[in-house]
Motif scaffolding. Sequence first.
Motif, PDB file in Angstrom:
ATOM      1  N   ASP A 423      -3.537   1.052   3.568  1.00  0.00           N
ATOM      2  CA  ASP A 423      -4.701   0.905   2.706  1.00  0.00           C
ATOM      3  C   ASP A 423      -5.886   0.332   3.477  1.00  0.00           C
ATOM      4  OD1 ASP A 423      -5.998   0.776  -0.014  1.00  0.00           O
ATOM      5  OD2 ASP A 423      -6.061  -1.345   0.514  1.00  0.00           O
ATOM      6  N   ALA A 424      -5.639  -0.669   4.336  1.00  0.00           N
ATOM      7  CA  ALA A 424      -6.722  -1.276   5.114  1.00  0.00           C
ATOM      8  C   ALA A 424      -7.364  -0.258   6.049  1.00  0.00           C
ATOM      9  CB  ALA A 424      -6.189  -2.472   5.906  1.00  0.00           C
ATOM     10  N   ILE A 425      -6.525   0.522   6.744  1.00  0.00           N
ATOM     11  CA  ILE A 425      -7.067   1.537   7.660  1.00  0.00           C
ATOM     12  C   ILE A 425      -7.814   2.615   6.891  1.00  0.00           C
ATOM     13  CG2 ILE A 425      -6.465   3.317   9.346  1.00  0.00           C
ATOM     14  CD1 ILE A 425      -4.030   1.588  10.111  1.00  0.00           C
ATOM     15  N   ASN A 426      -7.232   3.063   5.793  1.00  0.00           N
ATOM     16  CA  ASN A 426      -7.828   4.170   5.048  1.00  0.00           C
ATOM     17  C   ASN A 426      -9.103   3.778   4.325  1.00  0.00           C
ATOM     18  OD1 ASN A 426      -6.041   6.228   5.796  1.00  0.00           O
ATOM     19  ND2 ASN A 426      -4.522   5.551   4.298  1.00  0.00           N
ATOM     20  N   GLN A 427      -9.243   2.505   3.968  1.00  0.00           N
ATOM     21  CA  GLN A 427     -10.525   2.070   3.410  1.00  0.00           C
ATOM     22  C   GLN A 427     -11.643   2.308   4.421  1.00  0.00           C
ATOM     23  OE1 GLN A 427     -11.138  -1.645   1.184  1.00  0.00           O
ATOM     24  NE2 GLN A 427      -8.918  -1.933   1.267  1.00  0.00           N
ATOM     25  N   VAL A 428     -11.392   1.960   5.678  1.00  0.00           N
ATOM     26  CA  VAL A 428     -12.410   2.128   6.719  1.00  0.00           C
ATOM     27  C   VAL A 428     -12.672   3.612   6.976  1.00  0.00           C
ATOM     28  CG1 VAL A 428     -12.977   1.642   9.137  1.00  0.00           C
ATOM     29  CG2 VAL A 428     -11.814  -0.087   7.752  1.00  0.00           C
ATOM     30  N   ARG A 429     -11.629   4.415   6.920  1.00  0.00           N
ATOM     31  CA  ARG A 429     -11.762   5.852   7.193  1.00  0.00           C
ATOM     32  C   ARG A 429     -12.402   6.625   6.050  1.00  0.00           C
ATOM     33  NH1 ARG A 429      -8.778   8.331  11.056  1.00  0.00           N
ATOM     34  NH2 ARG A 429      -8.353  10.163   9.751  1.00  0.00           N
ATOM     35  N   SER A 430     -12.251   6.116   4.840  1.00  0.00           N
ATOM     36  CA  SER A 430     -12.659   6.949   3.708  1.00  0.00           C
ATOM     37  C   SER A 430     -13.277   6.162   2.562  1.00  0.00           C
ATOM     38  CB  SER A 430     -11.437   7.727   3.193  1.00  0.00           C
ATOM     39  OG  SER A 430     -11.798   8.705   2.267  1.00  0.00           O
ATOM     40  N   GLY A 431     -13.714   4.937   2.826  1.00  0.00           N
ATOM     41  CA  GLY A 431     -14.175   4.084   1.739  1.00  0.00           C
ATOM     42  C   GLY A 431     -15.673   4.041   1.539  1.00  0.00           C
ATOM     43  N   ARG A 432     -16.398   4.935   2.197  1.00  0.00           N
ATOM     44  CA  ARG A 432     -17.850   4.963   2.046  1.00  0.00           C
ATOM     45  C   ARG A 432     -18.292   6.348   1.575  1.00  0.00           C
ATOM     46  NH1 ARG A 432     -19.421   0.408   5.314  1.00  0.00           N
ATOM     47  NH2 ARG A 432     -17.935   0.005   7.000  1.00  0.00           N
ATOM     48  N   THR A 433     -19.459   6.407   0.996  1.00  0.00           N
ATOM     49  CA  THR A 433     -19.985   7.682   0.524  1.00  0.00           C
ATOM     50  C   THR A 433     -20.169   8.671   1.661  1.00  0.00           C
ATOM     51  OG1 THR A 433     -21.170   6.537  -1.245  1.00  0.00           O
ATOM     52  CG2 THR A 433     -21.880   8.778  -0.741  1.00  0.00           C
ATOM     53  N   ASP A 434     -20.557   8.176   2.848  1.00  0.00           N
ATOM     54  CA  ASP A 434     -20.857   9.078   3.957  1.00  0.00           C
ATOM     55  C   ASP A 434     -19.807   9.060   5.065  1.00  0.00           C
ATOM     56  OD1 ASP A 434     -21.454   6.526   4.801  1.00  0.00           O
ATOM     57  OD2 ASP A 434     -23.494   6.970   5.485  1.00  0.00           O
ATOM     58  N   VAL A 435     -18.661   8.442   4.824  1.00  0.00           N
ATOM     59  CA  VAL A 435     -17.544   8.482   5.779  1.00  0.00           C
ATOM     60  C   VAL A 435     -16.297   8.863   5.002  1.00  0.00           C
ATOM     61  CG1 VAL A 435     -16.150   7.226   7.452  1.00  0.00           C
ATOM     62  CG2 VAL A 435     -18.592   6.701   7.221  1.00  0.00           C
ATOM     63  N   LYS A 436     -15.845  10.095   5.170  1.00  0.00           N
ATOM     64  CA  LYS A 436     -14.722  10.610   4.391  1.00  0.00           C
ATOM     65  C   LYS A 436     -13.767  11.382   5.307  1.00  0.00           C
ATOM     66  CE  LYS A 436     -15.961   9.194   0.277  1.00  0.00           C
ATOM     67  NZ  LYS A 436     -15.153   8.191  -0.443  1.00  0.00           N
ATOM     68  N   LEU A 437     -12.911  10.654   5.999  1.00  0.00           N
ATOM     69  CA  LEU A 437     -11.885  11.272   6.828  1.00  0.00           C
ATOM     70  C   LEU A 437     -10.576  11.346   6.056  1.00  0.00           C
ATOM     71  CD1 LEU A 437     -12.479   9.561  10.285  1.00  0.00           C
ATOM     72  CD2 LEU A 437     -12.908  11.947   9.716  1.00  0.00           C
ATOM     73  N   PRO A 438      -9.704  12.286   6.409  1.00  0.00           N
ATOM     74  CA  PRO A 438      -8.393  12.357   5.749  1.00  0.00           C
ATOM     75  C   PRO A 438      -7.636  11.043   5.908  1.00  0.00           C
ATOM     76  CG  PRO A 438      -8.801  14.338   7.032  1.00  0.00           C
ATOM     77  CD  PRO A 438      -9.895  13.380   7.381  1.00  0.00           C
ATOM     78  N   LEU A 439      -6.833  10.693   4.917  1.00  0.00           N
ATOM     79  CA  LEU A 439      -6.057   9.464   4.964  1.00  0.00           C
ATOM     80  C   LEU A 439      -4.992   9.547   6.044  1.00  0.00           C
ATOM     81  CD1 LEU A 439      -5.549   8.764   1.136  1.00  0.00           C
ATOM     82  CD2 LEU A 439      -7.452   8.079   2.631  1.00  0.00           C
ATOM     83  N   VAL A 440      -4.692   8.401   6.624  1.00  0.00           N
ATOM     84  CA  VAL A 440      -3.659   8.331   7.650  1.00  0.00           C
ATOM     85  C   VAL A 440      -2.294   8.536   7.004  1.00  0.00           C
ATOM     86  CG1 VAL A 440      -2.527   6.794   9.307  1.00  0.00           C
ATOM     87  CG2 VAL A 440      -5.014   6.826   9.136  1.00  0.00           C
ATOM     88  N   SER A 441      -1.493   9.351   7.631  1.00  0.00           N
ATOM     89  CA  SER A 441      -0.155   9.628   7.106  1.00  0.00           C
ATOM     90  C   SER A 441       0.708   8.378   7.124  1.00  0.00           C
ATOM     91  CB  SER A 441       0.516  10.718   7.947  1.00  0.00           C
ATOM     92  OG  SER A 441       1.895  10.792   7.643  1.00  0.00           O
ATOM     93  N   ASN A 442       1.487   8.178   6.061  1.00  0.00           N
ATOM     94  CA  ASN A 442       2.385   7.017   6.013  1.00  0.00           C
ATOM     95  C   ASN A 442       3.697   7.276   6.745  1.00  0.00           C
ATOM     96  OD1 ASN A 442       3.717   8.740   4.281  1.00  0.00           O
ATOM     97  ND2 ASN A 442       3.402   7.482   2.448  1.00  0.00           N
ATOM     98  N   GLN A 443       3.729   8.342   7.522  1.00  0.00           N
ATOM     99  CA  GLN A 443       4.918   8.669   8.306  1.00  0.00           C
ATOM    100  C   GLN A 443       4.779   8.269   9.777  1.00  0.00           C
ATOM    101  OE1 GLN A 443       7.711   9.884   6.685  1.00  0.00           O
ATOM    102  NE2 GLN A 443       6.363   9.447   4.934  1.00  0.00           N
ATOM    103  N   LEU A 444       3.663   7.646  10.128  1.00  0.00           N
ATOM    104  CA  LEU A 444       3.460   7.269  11.517  1.00  0.00           C
ATOM    105  C   LEU A 444       4.352   6.090  11.892  1.00  0.00           C
ATOM    106  CD1 LEU A 444      -0.446   7.437  11.880  1.00  0.00           C
ATOM    107  CD2 LEU A 444       1.241   9.234  12.271  1.00  0.00           C
TER     108      LEU A 444
END
Length: 536
Positions: A423-444
């Motif tokens: 959740d912490a990583i994915n907030q940074v990757r996808s938590g803004r209006t102009d930053v929307k990267l795919p969520l990190v897989s929970n299988q890593l």
Amino acid sequence: MNFYKYLYHKRNLLFCLGLLSCTMFGCDKNLLDSVPTDRLSENIFWKSQADAELAVNALYNDLDGAEIFSLDALTDIAHVNQPFAVDAYIELGTYDASSSRLYNTWSNAYKGIGAANYFLANVGKIEGSKDETLIVRYIGEARVLRAYQYIKLAYLFGAVPLVKSPLTLQEGREIQQASLNEIYDFIDSELDQAAASLPESYTSNDVGRITRWAALGLKARADLYAGRFAASAKAAKAIIDSRRFELYPLYANLFTYAAENNKEVLLDKQFLENIYTQSVFNLLAPYSQQNGQSTYVPTKALTDIYETSSGLIITDANSGYDPKNPSKNRDSRLALSIFLDGDPLPNGAIFHPAPNSGTADAVGSTYIASTTGFNIKKYIDKKDLANPSKSGLNIILLRYAEVLLTYAEAKIELGEIDASVYDAINQVRSGRTDVKLPLVSNQLNQSQLRQQVRRERTVELAFEGLRLADIRRWKTAENVVPGKVYGITYQNNKGETAVVEAASESRVFNAKKHYLWPIPQREINLNPNLKQNPNW
């Protein structure tokens, strides 16, 4: 109005700065026999609560400002643009203990430490009517500001003198270094005590002061640097659980006037336009802009770290990366952090840095133009175009995105990988209006997650002064720093795809000695008890 602005209008800042001129060492007592004309004497100061407020306010002056950009330029992600600059010798590995850059960093840090020590040693002299709670708060602020300097000294120089109170000249000539463990113990203790005495927030004139959360955020950073992962995760989690902070919705505006004092910022150095100023626009802007100096410029090594919009690294065959058009379909933070070909500039022109573009920003057109063809976009606000050396834009020193990534990294290193880490990583990757990267897989697995969070820190926090500490503690500097400096990809006059190579010698990083800077030779000359770092 934040407290820097309030302070200026209440009383001239320089007036109280003179009070703290005796910092690292004690003052000559004979100087106090008469009232000086250029500073405040102890005979007339430390009488009221207002004196304590002025003195603690002065300590904020020693926080880093534009200095943070030079630190990233000593790593793989940025470059010192002019080869004759003192920082360039660090890039090339040709520096030694006589470097003025190292000495200034050391002396400025101890100036801040000395000023805090002087405050802490004297604030108890105040008698009469005073708010004890407020005095305790001032003491907490001073402790945090002192710890800030020790965090910097520890990762740059390693074992350094641990000065907790004002020294006489003789004591200064005899003091010895504390171990790195002792320094981090002190930082932890100071920040814990300070956090307990500081408020959670401020209003009106006090916005910009050190809060409990800034203390805990610096503790999370320091403990991460020290490898004290459980303590780091705990401090970061306290900030996350407070729910007082959130990511600013637009990364594009985060480093502009429009976003000052937003809910992502835990600590910044605050400025006042035309009065208490910084010169970041002048320092970083492309040459074509008003007095733009391109002092530190991004590298291809950094741009290659940004994922594609599909969330894959560019070397992945399925990423969709086009080496002939490397900025297409990429993590949006690439274009939001770096001026790329075709970007509009503050003066309304279009950025065209290719060597054959014929513009003022063309690589090679002047020694001031970027030698990589990239320029830093963070903190370049159009409002500063007319007065680039007198900006009032605040410089962020600690923000919530770093806290999230610190928490994630600490938990990964502990092997405590759970939903909160993703959740912490994915907030940074996808938590803004102009930053929307795919969520990190929970299988890593742990190793994959480690690489993921390191990549996130690199791109999210680029040009915020944290990369040097990161590659030192990860022990990756010897792999990522050495070699040529490369820049933009462009079409040359033959229609061929070419990559700019900065006109400089190859960077050098010797793992046997460059993981620490040498203790400045001037300090060793003054105090033979100081031991030089290995192989210097």
